[in-house]
Design an enzyme around this catalytic site. Structure first.
Site, mmCIF file in Angstrom:
data_model
loop_
_atom_site.group_PDB
_atom_site.id
_atom_site.type_symbol
_atom_site.label_atom_id
_atom_site.label_comp_id
_atom_site.label_asym_id
_atom_site.label_seq_id
_atom_site.Cartn_x
_atom_site.Cartn_y
_atom_site.Cartn_z
ATOM 1 N N ARG A 161 29.707 -57.329 17.454
ATOM 2 C CA ARG A 161 29.659 -57.255 15.863
ATOM 3 C C ARG A 161 28.058 -57.017 15.316
ATOM 4 N NH1 ARG A 161 33.860 -60.468 12.524
ATOM 5 N NH2 ARG A 161 32.455 -62.294 12.856
ATOM 6 N N ASP A 162 26.915 -56.951 16.283
ATOM 7 C CA ASP A 162 25.558 -57.009 15.653
ATOM 8 C C ASP A 162 24.746 -55.949 16.858
ATOM 9 O OD1 ASP A 162 23.652 -56.945 13.920
ATOM 10 O OD2 ASP A 162 23.210 -59.184 14.382
ATOM 11 N N VAL A 163 25.196 -54.844 17.291
ATOM 12 C CA VAL A 163 24.486 -53.996 18.018
ATOM 13 C C VAL A 163 23.431 -53.400 17.346
ATOM 14 C CG1 VAL A 163 24.354 -52.407 20.033
ATOM 15 C CG2 VAL A 163 26.296 -54.020 19.743
#
Length: 105
Positions: free
Chosen positions: A56-58
């Protein structure tokens, strides 16, 4: 309880791409190696982990690159474990300006 990190020589991918000396060394072979490494990491998290993990935070700041241009996915602070037997929607999370694509099947 301790958290141990591996030392990553080059820092984040943002630093490598937009830093002074990093972009000079980053040829196409290295770029492809980084993309393949991150794709492999995401495939592992989504398909091989039990339960599956959604990062959820690449972002460029959360991809670390070592001296051999091997990428490491970092910062699992907003990651979510998914149940394998249900369909799950996650709430919006992660860095400002980034949202994971929605896939319709």
């Amino acid at each position: 309880m301790y958290l141990v990190y591996e030392h990553i020589d080059r820092g984040s991918l943002r630093k490598v791409l937009y830093g002074d000396e990093g972009s000079l060394e980053l040829n196409w072979r290295s770029r492809v190696k980084i993309v393949q490494g991150i794709a492999h990491a995401l495939a592992y998290l989504h398909s091989d982990c039990s339960p599956p993990i959604v990062h959820r935070d690449v972002t460029l700041n959360n991809i670390l690159v070592d001296s051999e241009f091997e990428p490491r996915l970092a910062d699992f602070g907003t990651a979510k474990l998914l149940s394998t037997n249900t369909t799950s929607w996650t709430s919006i999370a992660g860095s400002y300006g980034y949202m994971a694509p929605v896939i319709y099947i």
